[in-house]
Design a protein around this motif. Sequence first.
Motif, PDB file in Angstrom:
ATOM      1  N   ILE A 240       1.041  -1.153  -0.040  1.00 16.02           N
ATOM      2  CA  ILE A 240      -0.065  -0.053  -0.014  1.00 16.02           C
ATOM      3  C   ILE A 240       0.961   1.182  -0.166  1.00 16.02           C
ATOM      4  O   ILE A 240       1.665   1.312   0.979  1.00 16.02           O
ATOM      5  N   ALA A 241       0.404   2.075  -0.799  1.00 13.79           N
ATOM      6  CA  ALA A 241       1.260   3.206  -0.886  1.00 13.79           C
ATOM      7  C   ALA A 241       0.692   4.346   0.079  1.00 13.79           C
ATOM      8  O   ALA A 241      -0.147   4.866  -0.099  1.00 13.79           O
ATOM      9  N   ARG A 242       1.450   4.736   1.125  1.00 15.98           N
ATOM     10  CA  ARG A 242       1.000   5.551   2.131  1.00 15.98           C
ATOM     11  C   ARG A 242       1.432   6.876   1.788  1.00 15.98           C
ATOM     12  O   ARG A 242       2.590   7.330   1.164  1.00 15.98           O
ATOM     13  N   GLN A 243       0.643   8.041   2.197  1.00 17.22           N
ATOM     14  CA  GLN A 243       1.163   9.572   2.120  1.00 17.22           C
ATOM     15  C   GLN A 243       2.523   9.421   2.746  1.00 17.22           C
ATOM     16  O   GLN A 243       2.695   9.418   3.848  1.00 17.22           O
ATOM     17  N   GLY A 244       3.035  10.354   1.997  1.00 15.94           N
ATOM     18  CA  GLY A 244       4.689  10.513   2.262  1.00 15.94           C
ATOM     19  C   GLY A 244       5.359   9.648   1.785  1.00 15.94           C
ATOM     20  O   GLY A 244       6.823  10.054   1.766  1.00 15.94           O
ATOM     21  N   TYR A 245       5.323   8.718   1.453  1.00 17.80           N
ATOM     22  CA  TYR A 245       6.204   7.474   0.717  1.00 17.80           C
ATOM     23  C   TYR A 245       6.769   8.258  -0.786  1.00 17.80           C
ATOM     24  O   TYR A 245       5.944   8.796  -1.429  1.00 17.80           O
ATOM     25  N   PRO A 246       8.129   8.145  -0.921  1.00 18.50           N
ATOM     26  CA  PRO A 246       8.767   8.693  -1.958  1.00 18.50           C
ATOM     27  C   PRO A 246       8.395   7.849  -3.223  1.00 18.50           C
ATOM     28  O   PRO A 246       8.220   6.600  -3.335  1.00 18.50           O
ATOM     29  N   ILE A 247       8.011   8.625  -4.402  1.00 17.02           N
ATOM     30  CA  ILE A 247       7.919   8.086  -5.733  1.00 17.02           C
ATOM     31  C   ILE A 247       9.151   8.369  -6.405  1.00 17.02           C
ATOM     32  O   ILE A 247       9.867   9.372  -6.416  1.00 17.02           O
ATOM     33  N   LEU A 248       9.669   7.257  -7.054  1.00 13.04           N
ATOM     34  CA  LEU A 248      10.917   7.148  -7.755  1.00 13.04           C
ATOM     35  C   LEU A 248      10.791   6.890  -9.314  1.00 13.04           C
ATOM     36  O   LEU A 248       9.891   6.324  -9.952  1.00 13.04           O
ATOM     37  N   ASN A 249      11.899   7.470 -10.070  1.00 12.02           N
ATOM     38  CA  ASN A 249      11.938   7.131 -11.359  1.00 12.02           C
ATOM     39  C   ASN A 249      12.681   5.775 -11.640  1.00 12.02           C
ATOM     40  O   ASN A 249      12.799   5.100 -10.663  1.00 12.02           O
ATOM     41  N   THR A 250      12.670   5.311 -12.785  1.00 10.97           N
ATOM     42  CA  THR A 250      13.254   3.826 -13.240  1.00 10.97           C
ATOM     43  C   THR A 250      14.661   3.803 -12.721  1.00 10.97           C
ATOM     44  O   THR A 250      15.225   2.613 -12.670  1.00 10.97           O
ATOM     45  N   ASP A 251      15.347   4.986 -12.469  1.00 12.35           N
ATOM     46  CA  ASP A 251      16.841   4.987 -12.259  1.00 12.35           C
ATOM     47  C   ASP A 251      16.992   4.912 -10.549  1.00 12.35           C
ATOM     48  O   ASP A 251      17.935   4.922 -10.055  1.00 12.35           O
TER      49      ASP A 251
ATOM     50  N   VAL B 242       3.565   5.152 -18.302  1.00 13.04           N
ATOM     51  CA  VAL B 242       5.073   5.165 -17.999  1.00 13.04           C
ATOM     52  C   VAL B 242       5.305   4.669 -16.648  1.00 13.04           C
ATOM     53  O   VAL B 242       4.507   4.548 -15.864  1.00 13.04           O
ATOM     54  N   ALA B 243       6.331   3.844 -16.647  1.00 11.09           N
ATOM     55  CA  ALA B 243       6.817   3.459 -15.191  1.00 11.09           C
ATOM     56  C   ALA B 243       7.493   4.291 -14.104  1.00 11.09           C
ATOM     57  O   ALA B 243       8.213   5.055 -14.648  1.00 11.09           O
ATOM     58  N   ILE B 244       7.208   3.764 -12.872  1.00 10.21           N
ATOM     59  CA  ILE B 244       7.660   4.669 -11.935  1.00 10.21           C
ATOM     60  C   ILE B 244       7.744   3.669 -10.606  1.00 10.21           C
ATOM     61  O   ILE B 244       7.355   2.344 -10.979  1.00 10.21           O
ATOM     62  N   GLY B 245       8.119   3.989  -9.599  1.00  2.82           N
ATOM     63  CA  GLY B 245       8.221   3.364  -8.529  1.00  2.82           C
ATOM     64  C   GLY B 245       7.699   3.796  -7.097  1.00  2.82           C
ATOM     65  O   GLY B 245       7.926   5.133  -7.084  1.00  2.82           O
ATOM     66  N   VAL B 246       7.180   3.118  -6.186  1.00  2.00           N
ATOM     67  CA  VAL B 246       7.073   3.806  -4.884  1.00  2.00           C
ATOM     68  C   VAL B 246       7.665   3.049  -3.847  1.00  2.00           C
ATOM     69  O   VAL B 246       7.785   1.607  -3.657  1.00  2.00           O
ATOM     70  N   GLN B 247       8.474   3.651  -3.186  1.00  2.00           N
ATOM     71  CA  GLN B 247       9.372   3.300  -1.957  1.00  2.00           C
ATOM     72  C   GLN B 247       8.361   2.863  -0.835  1.00  2.00           C
ATOM     73  O   GLN B 247       7.854   4.028  -0.106  1.00  2.00           O
ATOM     74  N   VAL B 248       8.145   1.645  -0.406  1.00  2.00           N
ATOM     75  CA  VAL B 248       7.228   1.177   0.582  1.00  2.00           C
ATOM     76  C   VAL B 248       8.257   0.567   1.724  1.00  2.00           C
ATOM     77  O   VAL B 248       8.823  -0.543   1.483  1.00  2.00           O
ATOM     78  N   ARG B 249       8.695   1.362   2.664  1.00  2.00           N
ATOM     79  CA  ARG B 249       9.696   1.182   3.737  1.00  2.00           C
ATOM     80  C   ARG B 249      10.996   0.948   2.980  1.00  2.00           C
ATOM     81  O   ARG B 249      11.685   1.742   2.465  1.00  2.00           O
ATOM     82  N   LYS B 250      11.701  -0.455   2.942  1.00  2.77           N
ATOM     83  CA  LYS B 250      12.905  -0.840   2.452  1.00  2.77           C
ATOM     84  C   LYS B 250      12.991  -1.122   1.011  1.00  2.77           C
ATOM     85  O   LYS B 250      14.024  -1.460   0.721  1.00  2.77           O
ATOM     86  N   ARG B 251      11.531  -1.268   0.418  1.00  2.38           N
ATOM     87  CA  ARG B 251      11.645  -1.911  -0.856  1.00  2.38           C
ATOM     88  C   ARG B 251      11.017  -1.129  -1.792  1.00  2.38           C
ATOM     89  O   ARG B 251      10.200   0.009  -1.557  1.00  2.38           O
ATOM     90  N   VAL B 252      11.247  -1.238  -3.155  1.00  2.00           N
ATOM     91  CA  VAL B 252      10.551  -0.700  -4.043  1.00  2.00           C
ATOM     92  C   VAL B 252       9.575  -1.111  -4.847  1.00  2.00           C
ATOM     93  O   VAL B 252       9.965  -2.153  -5.241  1.00  2.00           O
ATOM     94  N   ILE B 253       8.381  -0.692  -4.738  1.00  2.00           N
ATOM     95  CA  ILE B 253       7.313  -1.430  -5.733  1.00  2.00           C
ATOM     96  C   ILE B 253       7.262  -0.779  -7.105  1.00  2.00           C
ATOM     97  O   ILE B 253       6.953   0.283  -7.010  1.00  2.00           O
ATOM     98  N   PRO B 254       6.992  -1.655  -8.189  1.00  2.00           N
ATOM     99  CA  PRO B 254       6.959  -1.134  -9.547  1.00  2.00           C
ATOM    100  C   PRO B 254       5.561  -0.385  -9.689  1.00  2.00           C
ATOM    101  O   PRO B 254       4.756  -1.065  -8.905  1.00  2.00           O
ATOM    102  N   ALA B 255       5.417   0.583 -10.076  1.00  2.00           N
ATOM    103  CA  ALA B 255       3.918   1.271 -10.427  1.00  2.00           C
ATOM    104  C   ALA B 255       3.907   1.780 -11.773  1.00  2.00           C
ATOM    105  O   ALA B 255       5.099   1.989 -12.487  1.00  2.00           O
ATOM    106  N   THR B 256       2.782   1.889 -12.379  1.00  2.00           N
ATOM    107  CA  THR B 256       2.601   2.453 -13.392  1.00  2.00           C
ATOM    108  C   THR B 256       1.559   3.827 -13.372  1.00  2.00           C
ATOM    109  O   THR B 256       0.720   3.884 -12.950  1.00  2.00           O
ATOM    110  N   VAL B 257       1.776   4.849 -14.258  1.00  2.00           N
ATOM    111  CA  VAL B 257       1.190   5.948 -14.203  1.00  2.00           C
ATOM    112  C   VAL B 257      -0.160   5.400 -14.955  1.00  2.00           C
ATOM    113  O   VAL B 257      -0.139   5.133 -15.905  1.00  2.00           O
TER     114      VAL B 257
END
Length: 367
Positions: A298-309, A345-360
């Motif tokens: 679950i992507a919670r408020q305040g979690y970082p959104i990352l690019n594919t790099d 486009v592909a992005i990612g959401v950092q959920v604690r110590k892992r990055v979950i892939p996501a799509t806009v």
Amino acid sequence: MPDIQTTPLHAQHLALGAKMMAFGGFDMPVQYSGIIDEHMAVRKAAGLFDVSHMGEVMVTGSAARDFVQHLVTNDVDKLYDGRAMYTAMCKPDGGIVDDLLVYRRSEESYMLVINAANIAKDVAWMHANNPMDADITDVSAAMGLLALQGPNAFAIAQQLTELDVSGIKYYHFIEAAEGEFAGCSSAILSHTGYTGESGLELYVPADEVADLWDTLLEVGAAHGLKPAGLGARDTLRLEAGFSLYGHELTEDTNTIEASLGWVTKLNTDFIGRDALAEVKAAGATRRIVSFKLGGKGIARQGYPILNTDGEAIGEVTSGSLSPVLECGIGLGYVENLPAYTTPGVAIGVQVRKRVIPATVHKPPFHK
């Protein structure tokens, strides 16, 4: 710390075994039968929400139109009697004071519907920005409000009146005289809502809303109507891609970056117009996007959104599980670049110590 308030339906919620929580200064039901069950009832049949915590402000008199036009970003002159619109009111720097609905009841009478947590702030803002001396009356405590939402909403409401409920167009409303709707002394039936489904918002006197709630649940049972709480209200609005004040909309965000340019009419003269014109001309530095997760979490408020790099490009403002898609969805602000804002486009959401892939994803998610 102010005392927690209750709506006129507090006893009904407790009698139904609702799980309660504080929201916007009110003790409100989160869920009754369960968030997913209530969510799916709205998507497939109908749900009934107590939204009596929302604020209502009447603006009347010969200066009413000029005041509302000065206050909000949308064009009040597009309204006519029986027409409503979604809009925002902003600070001089373009920051969003609140998002709201404006109802035109007559040439000299408008109803403004504002968020519960912002009632005191909003009313003070209106009084402080009223050079035309319009008559402003906060009627929040005297008004009850129910949201009847879902495919069967109109059929349910029609059983309580001889008025043509099905004839109410989207973002229009009718006013019922005494006894014309469910025996209420007065009522406003509005084809609006916050769920992504067709439905009605029903404004009645606060001392009559409990009877209306009971009546609707009784006649609606055969149509699959269920009481629904704030939990389902949140998952429904996320599937629809609707913003929530305090999350996507704040005094530190503006309507251009919040994808509310469509309610920002720069040809009118309102508070914050010049600042928003500058933002539009220069281009917003960030933009709100909807996204769908490609993994569990679950992507919670305040979690970082990352690019594919793996570089941080923004952060989540709201997130939850989509009962329809059975995966995580959310909203968040990212740098305003096509590489991050284009659907697909592909992005990612950092959920604690892992990055979950996501799509806009272009909302709504459920259709």
